[in-house]
Enzyme design. Structure first.
Site, PDB file in Angstrom:
ATOM      1  N   HIS A  32       6.605   2.539   7.993  1.00 42.02           N
ATOM      2  CA  HIS A  32       5.681   2.569   9.348  1.00 42.02           C
ATOM      3  C   HIS A  32       6.532   3.314  10.377  1.00 42.02           C
ATOM      4  O   HIS A  32       6.196   3.210  11.655  1.00 42.02           O
ATOM      5  CB  HIS A  32       5.341   1.332   9.818  1.00 42.02           C
ATOM      6  CG  HIS A  32       4.735   0.576   9.074  1.00 42.02           C
ATOM      7  ND1 HIS A  32       3.244   0.761   8.678  1.00 42.02           N
ATOM      8  CD2 HIS A  32       4.767  -0.404   7.777  1.00 42.02           C
ATOM      9  CE1 HIS A  32       2.847   0.144   7.568  1.00 42.02           C
ATOM     10  NE2 HIS A  32       3.689  -0.801   7.122  1.00 42.02           N
ATOM     11  N   THR A  33       7.258   4.293  10.096  1.00 43.52           N
ATOM     12  CA  THR A  33       8.056   5.342  11.039  1.00 43.52           C
ATOM     13  C   THR A  33       7.548   6.726  10.849  1.00 43.52           C
ATOM     14  O   THR A  33       7.560   7.228  11.834  1.00 43.52           O
ATOM     15  CB  THR A  33       9.465   5.394  10.539  1.00 43.52           C
ATOM     16  OG1 THR A  33       9.582   5.677   9.244  1.00 43.52           O
ATOM     17  CG2 THR A  33      10.099   4.354  11.050  1.00 43.52           C
ATOM     18  N   ASP A  51       3.850  10.009   2.130  1.00 42.07           N
ATOM     19  CA  ASP A  51       3.518   9.779   0.656  1.00 42.07           C
ATOM     20  C   ASP A  51       3.227  10.897  -0.066  1.00 42.07           C
ATOM     21  O   ASP A  51       3.769  11.340  -1.196  1.00 42.07           O
ATOM     22  CB  ASP A  51       2.214   8.804   0.534  1.00 42.07           C
ATOM     23  CG  ASP A  51       2.675   7.422   0.975  1.00 42.07           C
ATOM     24  OD1 ASP A  51       3.714   7.014   1.319  1.00 42.07           O
ATOM     25  OD2 ASP A  51       1.676   6.607   1.215  1.00 42.07           O
ATOM     26  N   GLU A  87      -6.672  11.864   2.766  1.00 38.28           N
ATOM     27  CA  GLU A  87      -6.534  10.450   2.869  1.00 38.28           C
ATOM     28  C   GLU A  87      -6.845   9.873   4.346  1.00 38.28           C
ATOM     29  O   GLU A  87      -7.931   8.948   4.408  1.00 38.28           O
ATOM     30  CB  GLU A  87      -5.026  10.383   2.858  1.00 38.28           C
ATOM     31  CG  GLU A  87      -4.726   8.706   3.028  1.00 38.28           C
ATOM     32  CD  GLU A  87      -4.521   8.359   1.312  1.00 38.28           C
ATOM     33  OE1 GLU A  87      -4.008   8.818   0.581  1.00 38.28           O
ATOM     34  OE2 GLU A  87      -4.933   6.698   1.220  1.00 38.28           O
ATOM     35  N   SER A 107      -0.471   5.628  -5.097  1.00 46.73           N
ATOM     36  CA  SER A 107      -1.387   6.090  -6.144  1.00 46.73           C
ATOM     37  C   SER A 107      -2.330   7.032  -5.634  1.00 46.73           C
ATOM     38  O   SER A 107      -2.676   8.099  -5.987  1.00 46.73           O
ATOM     39  CB  SER A 107      -2.027   4.985  -6.840  1.00 46.73           C
ATOM     40  OG  SER A 107      -2.682   4.248  -6.017  1.00 46.73           O
ATOM     41  N   SER A 108      -2.784   6.981  -4.274  1.00 47.32           N
ATOM     42  CA  SER A 108      -3.532   8.061  -3.700  1.00 47.32           C
ATOM     43  C   SER A 108      -3.073   9.242  -3.646  1.00 47.32           C
ATOM     44  O   SER A 108      -3.571  10.242  -3.651  1.00 47.32           O
ATOM     45  CB  SER A 108      -4.165   7.424  -2.664  1.00 47.32           C
ATOM     46  OG  SER A 108      -3.410   6.985  -1.660  1.00 47.32           O
ATOM     47  N   GLY A 127       1.578  -0.194  -3.291  1.00 45.80           N
ATOM     48  CA  GLY A 127       2.337   0.414  -2.147  1.00 45.80           C
ATOM     49  C   GLY A 127       3.281   1.511  -2.779  1.00 45.80           C
ATOM     50  O   GLY A 127       4.297   1.899  -2.343  1.00 45.80           O
ATOM     51  N   LEU A 128       2.731   2.122  -4.037  1.00 48.01           N
ATOM     52  CA  LEU A 128       3.475   2.936  -4.828  1.00 48.01           C
ATOM     53  C   LEU A 128       2.691   4.444  -4.646  1.00 48.01           C
ATOM     54  O   LEU A 128       3.003   5.134  -5.484  1.00 48.01           O
ATOM     55  CB  LEU A 128       3.927   2.472  -5.969  1.00 48.01           C
ATOM     56  CG  LEU A 128       4.852   1.377  -6.198  1.00 48.01           C
ATOM     57  CD1 LEU A 128       5.045   1.137  -7.847  1.00 48.01           C
ATOM     58  CD2 LEU A 128       6.027   1.551  -5.560  1.00 48.01           C
TER      59      LEU A 128
HETATM   60  C1  GLA Z   1       1.428   3.946   3.516  1.00 43.99           C
HETATM   61  C2  GLA Z   1       1.080   5.393   4.219  1.00 43.99           C
HETATM   62  C3  GLA Z   1       2.480   6.098   4.616  1.00 43.99           C
HETATM   63  C4  GLA Z   1       3.426   5.107   5.514  1.00 43.99           C
HETATM   64  C5  GLA Z   1       3.553   3.761   4.929  1.00 43.99           C
HETATM   65  C6  GLA Z   1       4.255   2.861   5.645  1.00 43.99           C
HETATM   66  O1  GLA Z   1       2.090   4.233   2.477  1.00 43.99           O
HETATM   67  O2  GLA Z   1       0.360   6.168   3.500  1.00 43.99           O
HETATM   68  O3  GLA Z   1       1.993   7.197   5.537  1.00 43.99           O
HETATM   69  O4  GLA Z   1       3.048   4.987   6.690  1.00 43.99           O
HETATM   70  O5  GLA Z   1       2.336   3.224   4.483  1.00 43.99           O
HETATM   71  O6  GLA Z   1       5.660   3.292   5.738  1.00 43.99           O
END
Ligand code: GLA
Length: 354
Positions: free
Chosen positions: A27-28, A161, A149, A116-117, A113-114
């Site tokens: 979340h940075t 990502d 996105e 995929s999108s 949280g890996l």
């Molecule tokens: C998701 C978002 C990223 C990032 C993370 C948290 O994966 O797509 O941009 O903010 O959460 O670090």
């Protein structure tokens, strides 16, 4: 059913892109800060060819679903929204994108949280670049993917990502300054390897989720503190003047950026692990993006010998934990899963070194 069975022709090009796991810096990215992801072995593959009619046809092998749209259609739902968004954004940049057939298959787990999108966006854009000889580089691909996105899937995300999926490898971490896009590849701490375990609790980040709310809170905190973005503050004490919950949200971002910068300064593997544990606590207590299942999994991992550190990875609200473990010790996952499953959850290993 393969491309030929679905579309009656053979594909003209194919492209792939990986998922990613973030080691530190959560979340940075939408605060102009620092991140430290690495690509995972699981990839998304798209095969492409020209369509025989005037419509775009997208087929997902995993979902066994076909979506057909015209360029003027409303944005479709689900996996097709990412592909449609990439095509629309390229068209808005002035590229002529003919009607195409696109076949997707993926081994990147969804909703953990890996990324995929991002893997789907980057594979789609790399496929279109190769089919149509588009003059766009890997950074532009990440930028267009991020906009797909945000504008077409409703997640007001940062650029981590898509940059990781477009540029990172599976053997070294990608340190990225999300403000300048300056980047460096770095080895994992010597003697360490990565283990990723799914909590079994899926996350759903898009519109209406806490993710977009966190971003709004950070922007408000930056405004109140008189800076362009929270990245511009390095002393966590500064956040204390903010009202709740903005002070804790800002403290997470400030301390998390500091942790990434310390992590790339040549520290020991045990200190790297401590930073990961501190990152988890900060996500849990200050940023409030964890859930009880993920906390339980992180706690078990952190108490397991041969684990240097463990934390929630990705957007949060469910998902997976990443752990930095001693090389050759991935067998510890069996015992971690046994303890975790005894609590009534059902986890599984997603990434482990061979
Ligand atoms: C998701 C978002 C990223 C990032 C993370 C948290 O994966 O797509 O941009 O903010 O959460 O670090």
């Amino acid at each position: 059913m393969n491309f030929q069975q679905i579309f009656g022709t053979t594909p003209e090009v194919e492209a792939t892109a990986p998922g990613r796991v973030n080691l530190l810096g959560e979340h940075t990215d939408y605060n102009d800060g620092f991140v430290l992801p690495i690509a995972i072995p699981q990839r998304t593959k798209v095969e492409l060819g020209l369509s025989q009619d005037t419509q775009y046809h997208f087929y997902s092998q995993e979902l066994e679903e076909m979506v057909s749209v015209a360029s003027k259609s409303l944005t479709p739902e689900g996996f097709a929204s990412y592909i449609f968004g990439c095509i629309q954004l390229l068209a808005k940049q002035g590229y002529k994108i003919p009607a195409i057939n696109l076949y997707v298959t993926s081994t990147v787990p969804i909703g953990v949280g890996l990324s995929s999108s991002a893997a789907l966006e980057v594979a789609t854009l790399k496929g279109l670049r190769s089919l149509l000889n588009l003059p766009i580089d890997d950074v532009q691909i990440a930028q267009i993917g991020q906009q797909a996105e945000i504008q077409y899937a409703g997640l007001n995300c940062g650029i981590m990502d898509q940059m990781a999926s477009s540029l990172a490898g599976t053997h070294s971490m990608l340190f990225l300054d999300t403000r300048t896009l300056e980047r460096r590849t770095l080895e994992l701490p010597a003697g360490g390897e990565i283990l990723v375990i799914d909590s079994g609790v899926n996350h759903a980040l898009a519109a209406g989720s806490g993710y977009n709310q966190r971003r709004v809170e950070c922007e408000e905190a930056a405004r109140l503190l008189g800076v362009k973005a929270l990245r511009d503050i390095t002393n966590p004490q500064v956040a204390q003047s903010l009202p709740e919950p903005l002070c804790r949200r800002a403290r997470h971002v400030i301390t998390e950026n500091n942790r990434v910068l310390e992590a790339i300064s040549g520290i020991s593997i045990s200190r790297f692990g401590e930073l990961m544990n501190a990152s988890h606590a900060s996500q849990r207590d200050d940023y409030e993006v964890s859930v009880p299942a993920v906390d339980a999994l992180a706690d078990i991992l952190q108490r397991t010998p041969a684990v240097y550190g463990a934390r929630l990875t990705g957007g949060g609200f469910g998902g997976a934990c990443v752990a930095l473990i001693a090389e050759g010790k991935s067998a510890i996952a069996t015992d971690v899963l046994r303890q975790y499953n005894e609590l009534g959850y059902s986890g599984q290993v997603l990434v482990a070194a061979k």
